[in-house]
Design a protein around this motif. Structure first.
Motif, PDB file in Angstrom:
ATOM      1  N   GLY A  68      -3.470  33.527  51.205  1.00 12.04           N
ATOM      2  CA  GLY A  68      -2.370  33.473  50.254  1.00 12.04           C
ATOM      3  C   GLY A  68      -2.277  34.638  49.298  1.00 12.04           C
ATOM      4  O   GLY A  68      -1.710  35.693  49.630  1.00 12.04           O
ATOM      5  N   VAL A  69      -2.859  34.486  48.110  1.00 12.11           N
ATOM      6  CA  VAL A  69      -2.769  35.482  47.050  1.00 12.11           C
ATOM      7  C   VAL A  69      -3.346  36.833  47.459  1.00 12.11           C
ATOM      8  O   VAL A  69      -3.011  37.866  46.873  1.00 12.11           O
ATOM      9  N   GLU A  70      -4.172  36.871  48.498  1.00  2.85           N
ATOM     10  CA  GLU A  70      -4.700  38.135  49.010  1.00  2.85           C
ATOM     11  C   GLU A  70      -3.637  38.909  49.798  1.00  2.85           C
ATOM     12  O   GLU A  70      -3.864  40.048  50.211  1.00  2.85           O
ATOM     13  N   GLY A  71      -2.483  38.295  49.992  1.00  2.00           N
ATOM     14  CA  GLY A  71      -1.440  38.897  50.810  1.00  2.00           C
ATOM     15  C   GLY A  71      -0.811  40.148  50.227  1.00  2.00           C
ATOM     16  O   GLY A  71      -0.224  40.943  50.968  1.00  2.00           O
ATOM     17  N   PHE A  72      -0.905  40.355  48.909  1.00  2.36           N
ATOM     18  CA  PHE A  72      -0.341  41.573  48.316  1.00  2.36           C
ATOM     19  C   PHE A  72      -0.922  42.811  48.990  1.00  2.36           C
ATOM     20  O   PHE A  72      -0.218  43.777  49.260  1.00  2.36           O
ATOM     21  N   CYS A  73      -2.202  42.789  49.238  1.00  3.28           N
ATOM     22  CA  CYS A  73      -2.901  43.921  49.850  1.00  3.28           C
ATOM     23  C   CYS A  73      -2.518  44.085  51.318  1.00  3.28           C
ATOM     24  O   CYS A  73      -2.083  45.153  51.745  1.00  3.28           O
ATOM     25  N   GLY A  74      -2.688  43.025  52.108  1.00  7.40           N
ATOM     26  CA  GLY A  74      -2.412  43.122  53.539  1.00  7.40           C
ATOM     27  C   GLY A  74      -0.965  43.433  53.843  1.00  7.40           C
ATOM     28  O   GLY A  74      -0.660  44.206  54.760  1.00  7.40           O
ATOM     29  N   SER A  75      -0.051  42.859  53.063  1.00  5.82           N
ATOM     30  CA  SER A  75       1.365  43.143  53.249  1.00  5.82           C
ATOM     31  C   SER A  75       1.648  44.622  53.049  1.00  5.82           C
ATOM     32  O   SER A  75       2.392  45.241  53.823  1.00  5.82           O
ATOM     33  N   ALA A  76       1.075  45.218  52.011  1.00  6.52           N
ATOM     34  CA  ALA A  76       1.296  46.641  51.729  1.00  6.52           C
ATOM     35  C   ALA A  76       0.785  47.514  52.868  1.00  6.52           C
ATOM     36  O   ALA A  76       1.431  48.499  53.247  1.00  6.52           O
ATOM     37  N   VAL A  77      -0.375  47.159  53.435  1.00  3.99           N
ATOM     38  CA  VAL A  77      -0.908  47.927  54.576  1.00  3.99           C
ATOM     39  C   VAL A  77       0.050  47.835  55.755  1.00  3.99           C
ATOM     40  O   VAL A  77       0.343  48.845  56.420  1.00  3.99           O
ATOM     41  N   GLN A  78       0.560  46.652  56.028  1.00  8.76           N
ATOM     42  CA  GLN A  78       1.493  46.492  57.144  1.00  8.76           C
ATOM     43  C   GLN A  78       2.767  47.307  56.928  1.00  8.76           C
ATOM     44  O   GLN A  78       3.258  47.978  57.849  1.00  8.76           O
ATOM     45  N   ILE A  79       3.310  47.254  55.726  1.00  2.00           N
ATOM     46  CA  ILE A  79       4.534  48.002  55.420  1.00  2.00           C
ATOM     47  C   ILE A  79       4.291  49.494  55.544  1.00  2.00           C
ATOM     48  O   ILE A  79       5.111  50.238  56.102  1.00  2.00           O
ATOM     49  N   LYS A 325      -3.012  31.465  36.509  1.00  2.00           N
ATOM     50  CA  LYS A 325      -2.407  32.091  37.689  1.00  2.00           C
ATOM     51  C   LYS A 325      -2.555  33.608  37.626  1.00  2.00           C
ATOM     52  O   LYS A 325      -2.835  34.260  38.645  1.00  2.00           O
ATOM     53  N   GLN A 326      -2.388  34.194  36.449  1.00  2.00           N
ATOM     54  CA  GLN A 326      -2.561  35.639  36.307  1.00  2.00           C
ATOM     55  C   GLN A 326      -4.017  36.025  36.551  1.00  2.00           C
ATOM     56  O   GLN A 326      -4.300  37.062  37.173  1.00  2.00           O
ATOM     57  N   GLN A 327      -4.928  35.205  36.085  1.00  2.00           N
ATOM     58  CA  GLN A 327      -6.355  35.454  36.303  1.00  2.00           C
ATOM     59  C   GLN A 327      -6.671  35.484  37.795  1.00  2.00           C
ATOM     60  O   GLN A 327      -7.416  36.343  38.272  1.00  2.00           O
ATOM     61  N   LEU A 328      -6.100  34.541  38.543  1.00  2.00           N
ATOM     62  CA  LEU A 328      -6.351  34.500  39.983  1.00  2.00           C
ATOM     63  C   LEU A 328      -5.725  35.711  40.670  1.00  2.00           C
ATOM     64  O   LEU A 328      -6.350  36.343  41.535  1.00  2.00           O
ATOM     65  N   ARG A 329      -4.504  36.039  40.293  1.00  2.00           N
ATOM     66  CA  ARG A 329      -3.826  37.205  40.879  1.00  2.00           C
ATOM     67  C   ARG A 329      -4.635  38.467  40.654  1.00  2.00           C
ATOM     68  O   ARG A 329      -4.837  39.278  41.567  1.00  2.00           O
ATOM     69  N   ASP A 330      -5.145  38.640  39.435  1.00  2.00           N
ATOM     70  CA  ASP A 330      -5.925  39.831  39.107  1.00  2.00           C
ATOM     71  C   ASP A 330      -7.243  39.890  39.880  1.00  2.00           C
ATOM     72  O   ASP A 330      -7.767  40.977  40.134  1.00  2.00           O
ATOM     73  N   ALA A 331      -7.765  38.722  40.254  1.00  2.00           N
ATOM     74  CA  ALA A 331      -9.028  38.679  40.989  1.00  2.00           C
ATOM     75  C   ALA A 331      -8.880  39.135  42.428  1.00  2.00           C
ATOM     76  O   ALA A 331      -9.869  39.560  43.052  1.00  2.00           O
ATOM     77  N   PHE A 332      -7.651  39.082  42.960  1.00  2.00           N
ATOM     78  CA  PHE A 332      -7.451  39.429  44.368  1.00  2.00           C
ATOM     79  C   PHE A 332      -6.461  40.575  44.580  1.00  2.00           C
ATOM     80  O   PHE A 332      -6.253  41.013  45.716  1.00  2.00           O
ATOM     81  N   TYR A 333      -5.870  41.070  43.503  1.00  2.00           N
ATOM     82  CA  TYR A 333      -4.901  42.166  43.608  1.00  2.00           C
ATOM     83  C   TYR A 333      -5.061  43.045  42.374  1.00  2.00           C
ATOM     84  O   TYR A 333      -4.684  42.650  41.275  1.00  2.00           O
ATOM     85  N   VAL A 334      -5.621  44.235  42.588  1.00  2.00           N
ATOM     86  CA  VAL A 334      -5.812  45.177  41.490  1.00  2.00           C
ATOM     87  C   VAL A 334      -4.547  46.029  41.384  1.00  2.00           C
ATOM     88  O   VAL A 334      -4.316  46.909  42.213  1.00  2.00           O
ATOM     89  N   ASP A 335      -3.762  45.766  40.385  1.00  2.00           N
ATOM     90  CA  ASP A 335      -2.454  46.418  40.254  1.00  2.00           C
ATOM     91  C   ASP A 335      -2.614  47.784  39.569  1.00  2.00           C
ATOM     92  O   ASP A 335      -2.076  48.017  38.486  1.00  2.00           O
ATOM     93  N   GLU A 336      -3.368  48.662  40.235  1.00  5.18           N
ATOM     94  CA  GLU A 336      -3.647  50.004  39.715  1.00  5.18           C
ATOM     95  C   GLU A 336      -3.406  51.034  40.820  1.00  5.18           C
ATOM     96  O   GLU A 336      -3.737  50.780  41.988  1.00  5.18           O
TER      97      GLU A 336
END
Length: 362
Positions: A68-79, A325-336
């Motif tokens: 789920g929330v780890e999808g930010f990373c994998g989606s970006a790689v696919q795109i 929810k923000q804490q969880l998002r930050d744990a799996f997606y480093v927005d840097e």
């Protein structure tokens, strides 16, 4: 494309970017619609696109969003790969089909959960449920400590957890928590007692796109373990398998085996990629988990504990809900920017190495 153009801030945005990248290449997309709506009342789906011949002997499957929330990373790689002319050309020259499985767990991606809507860890759910299950007695002993009655956790709760760490040791505690358990449906890393909706959807996709190929490579992208920005290449199969030798030949001696205790991950069962062993048994199979580090492990675990507490307490106030929810998002997606650049660089390298490996004799 810049890394910022590939990454998204929501599931809905990630899905739109993925669909647009497929449309620009003229790739049709199959959408397996989820029965529930997303956090923005949007449609949820596992979306699948395929480039390359339908009769390709070699297939590379790249999946995102298992957790789920780890999808930010994998989606970006696919795109990024869909927009990468060099990668597309090399795959075409090798007559290799590439299957992009976007958001295996779209519910968790949209709602910022690691688990499915059934509260199941999809990456522990691919198992034979007709067989007797092994009890995780260590998790049973830990559950009340891991998911306390109130949050934030009290000092007493944290000291209790620390005492278990001292008693078990780090590795045993990690195995107890993340190895999977079926005794507490409201707990962490729940395996489920039957296949989830996403399990069935993924199996259908794998059968359709890889059941007749000679060799299947599956790259599953995850986040949350290891040093920040480092993509560990994890082999999770048996230690004496030709798959391990192949993985190290293609992706380097840095490939870690969780079964041999070398990886940031403990040995696991019920992994999503091993659905291919049931659905594509004639094919030679090579699987790799690409795991990108984010925050220290204690912070990641704390985020998971908080979010599961929130799920178990739906009457929680909006302010605390958003914080968790923000804490969880930050744990799996480093927005840097640097983390995003590191992710795309390593994701591209691993995908190209898979194509190059398939272009020579197996």
């Amino acid at each position: 494309m810049t890394s910022a153009a590939c990454f998204s801030q929501t599931y809905a945005q990630a899905r739109q970017k993925f669909l647009s990248a497929c449309a620009d290449l003229g790739l049709p997309v199959e959408s397996h619609r989820h029965p529930l709506p997303g956090a923005e009342a949007e449609e949820l789906a596992v979306d699948v696109a395929r480039s390359g011949p339908l009769d390709a002997e070699h297939v590379v499957l790249i999946s995102s969003g298992c957790h789920g929330v780890e999808g930010f990373c994998g989606s970006a790689v696919q795109i990024a790969l869909l927009r990468d002319e060099v990668f597309q050309r090399q795959a075409s020259d090798a007559r290799c089909a590439v299957v992009y499985l976007h958001a295996a767990n779209p519910y968790g991606f949209s709602w910022l959960r690691r688990w499915t809507h059934e509260n199941v860890d999809l990456n522990r759910n691919f198992r034979d449920f007709s067989q007797a299950r092994t009890h995780n007695d260590d998790y049973k002993a830990l559950h009340a400590v891991m998911i306390p009655k109130r949050w934030p956790a009290t000092l007493g709760n944290r000291l209790h957890l620390l005492s278990h760490l001292v008693k078990f040791g780090r590795r045993r505690l990690q195995k107890a928590v993340s190895g999977g358990q079926h005794s507490h449906p409201e707990g962490l890393f729940y395996t489920g007692v039957s296949p989830t909706w996403s399990n069935s959807a993924v199996r259908k996709i794998v059968r359709q796109h890889a059941s007749h190929c000679k060799h299947l490579v599956w790259i599953d992208i995850h986040t949350g373990l290891g040093p920040k920005g480092h993509g560990e290449r994890i082999y999770s199969g048996p230690g004496n398998s030709p798959m391990l030798e192949r993985a190290r030949r293609w992706w380097g001696e840095g490939v870690r085996s969780s079964q041999e205790g070398q990886s940031v991950s403990v040995p696991l069962s019920g992994l999503m990629v091993y659905g291919a062993l049931d659905e594509c048994s004639p094919a030679a199979f090579t699987a790799l988990t690409l795991e990108f580090g984010t925050l220290p492990g204690t912070q990641v675990l704390d985020a998971l504990r908080a979010e599961q507490w929130l799920h178990n307490n739906p009457g929680t106030g909006e302010h605390q809900r958003q914080q968790i929810k923000q804490q969880l998002r930050d744990a799996f997606y480093v927005d840097e920017p640097q983390w995003k650049d590191d992710v795309l660089r390593q994701g591209r390298e691993v995908a190209l190495q898979a194509i190059n490996g398939l272009s020579v004799a197996l």
